[in-house]
Scaffold this motif. Structure first.
Motif, PDB file in Angstrom:
ATOM      1  N   UNK A  27       0.881  -1.348   0.111  1.00 44.97           N
ATOM      2  CA  UNK A  27       0.349   0.207   0.037  1.00 44.97           C
ATOM      3  C   UNK A  27       0.967   1.061  -0.110  1.00 44.97           C
ATOM      4  N   UNK A  28       1.669   1.242   1.087  1.00 44.03           N
ATOM      5  CA  UNK A  28       2.816   1.924   0.467  1.00 44.03           C
ATOM      6  C   UNK A  28       3.623   2.595  -0.979  1.00 44.03           C
ATOM      7  N   UNK A 285     -11.796  -6.321  -0.748  1.00 37.19           N
ATOM      8  CA  UNK A 285     -11.627  -4.641  -2.012  1.00 37.19           C
ATOM      9  C   UNK A 285     -10.769  -4.689  -1.716  1.00 37.19           C
ATOM     10  N   UNK A 286      -9.868  -4.570  -1.557  1.00 32.76           N
ATOM     11  CA  UNK A 286      -8.153  -4.267  -1.610  1.00 32.76           C
ATOM     12  C   UNK A 286      -7.552  -4.654  -3.254  1.00 32.76           C
ATOM     13  N   UNK A 290      -2.193  -2.384  -4.651  1.00 35.67           N
ATOM     14  CA  UNK A 290      -2.404  -1.587  -4.266  1.00 35.67           C
ATOM     15  C   UNK A 290      -3.750  -1.066  -4.261  1.00 35.67           C
ATOM     16  N   UNK A 291      -4.467  -0.254  -2.715  1.00 30.93           N
ATOM     17  CA  UNK A 291      -5.361   0.492  -3.172  1.00 30.93           C
ATOM     18  C   UNK A 291      -6.345  -0.299  -2.577  1.00 30.93           C
ATOM     19  N   UNK A 300     -12.627   1.376  -9.128  1.00 31.63           N
ATOM     20  CA  UNK A 300     -11.256   2.166  -9.400  1.00 31.63           C
ATOM     21  C   UNK A 300     -10.982   2.701  -8.258  1.00 31.63           C
ATOM     22  N   UNK A 301     -10.131   2.116  -7.216  1.00 30.71           N
ATOM     23  CA  UNK A 301      -9.192   2.289  -6.635  1.00 30.71           C
ATOM     24  C   UNK A 301      -8.380   3.694  -6.407  1.00 30.71           C
ATOM     25  N   UNK A 302      -8.741   4.093  -5.134  1.00 34.60           N
ATOM     26  CA  UNK A 302      -8.880   5.759  -5.118  1.00 34.60           C
ATOM     27  C   UNK A 302      -7.817   6.309  -3.683  1.00 34.60           C
ATOM     28  N   UNK A 303      -7.072   7.995  -2.924  1.00 30.38           N
ATOM     29  CA  UNK A 303      -6.807   7.126  -2.425  1.00 30.38           C
ATOM     30  C   UNK A 303      -7.682   7.463  -0.545  1.00 30.38           C
TER      31      UNK A 303
END
Length: 319
Positions: A27-28, A285-286, A290-291, A300-303
């Protein structure tokens, strides 16, 4: 600021994530890749945005990665936005981000803001104050918002100032509770929501600190209010393992799951929540590289939702 709401939240989540080495590294790496050339972070489209930058920086903080070049670049972005035209939510996001950088990396982007900047921010907040004691989302808004009132209190705490008329603000928040134990976002609503409930609990906890400083003996958050809110939140967990926003929505989402768990943690009732099921929901949902997605329907993953996903996983086992 050692007892600030924001710091305690970050520490709780970070502690829970400490054993998750692979998750933190994955994730980082993804979060750092989302940083734009100007040092800020964007949403799903468009340029760098103060709102989304606040979530990205908080995510990096809980991962222990808000330091070095990524922190320096973020500080430059925040400094560049100190004196431009910004919405209220952007100013609040700017304060949250600046204080997070100060706590995590020892960098204070507000140091160059000037003596009157803080007073101007608080003055703008007070323009949002409504007759019933709460804060509206816009200057033109007639209805006070539970969430906006929580954010206003959070800003006052981070800026180490006392909110004016805290008793009327407490009364407003208490008036938002409904018979099922949950809270609503604006007064005319009848159906409780998970996120307004979390905002109310957070706001009342912030007010408790204010009242204690003034020598008050009665808590802002009584046992009855706490227990009723906790029961409402516990009942909202569904078969997915997560929590939907309200009883009319059948699908769980990370935002509602995180805010429910954070509130239950604050109320000392998180041990009654099925954390194993919540963990499985967050993991579902990971994204592999990452995201996090918002929910099962998302693509779509977001921050922002990555922060909520990390929050859920970090709070698992924190009871």
């Amino acid at each position: 600021m050692t007892n600030s709401y924001l710091l305690q939240l970050v520490l709780s989540v970070a502690q829970g994530l400490e054993p998750e080495v692979e998750l933190r590294e994955r994730q980082a790496k993804w979060l750092k890749a989302q940083q734009q050339d100007d040092g800020g972070f964007a949403g799903r489209d468009g340029p760098s945005d103060l709102y989304y930058s606040a979530f990205a920086l908080r995510s990096l903080a809980v991962l222990g990665e808000l330091q070095g070049e990524v922190a320096d670049q973020a500080a430059n972005f925040l400094s560049s936005r100190l004196h431009g035209n910004a919405s209220v939510i952007d100013l609040i996001s700017l304060v949250l981000s600046a204080k997070q950088l100060d706590m995590s990396a020892g960098i204070d982007p507000l140091a160059s803001a000037g003596d009157d900047w803080q007073a101007n921010v608080l003055g703008l907040l007070e323009q949002l104050r409504t007759a019933d004691g709460g804060y509206a989302k816009t200057i033109e808004g007639a209805a006070a918002s539970t969430y906006q009132s929580f954010l206003a209190l959070l800003v006052y705490q981070l800026l180490e100032e006392t909110p004016p008329e805290p008793a009327s603000l407490r009364d407003f928040l208490l008036s938002q509770q409904r018979e099922d134990g949950g809270f609503v976002e604006i007064r005319v609503m009848k159906r409780s929501g998970v996120n307004p409930t979390a905002a109310a609990i957070g706001g009342l906890k912030l007010l408790e600190a204010v009242f204690l400083e003034k020598g008050a003996t009665l808590p802002a958050l009584s046992l009855d209010i706490s227990n009723n809110a906790a029961e409402f939140l516990l009942e909202m967990q569904n078969e997915e393992g997560g929590v939907p926003a309200n009883t009319r929505i059948p699908i769980a989402d990370l935002l509602s799951t995180f805010t429910a768990m954070q509130s239950l943690h604050t109320l000392g009732r998180l041990d009654e929540f099925d954390q194993a099921a919540a963990r499985k929901f967050a993991q579902s949902v990971e994204q592999p590289t990452g995201g996090f997605l918002a929910a099962a329907w998302d693509q779509i993953a977001d921050v922002e939702y990555t922060f909520y996903g990390l929050g859920v996983l970090g709070l698992c086992g924190q009871s």
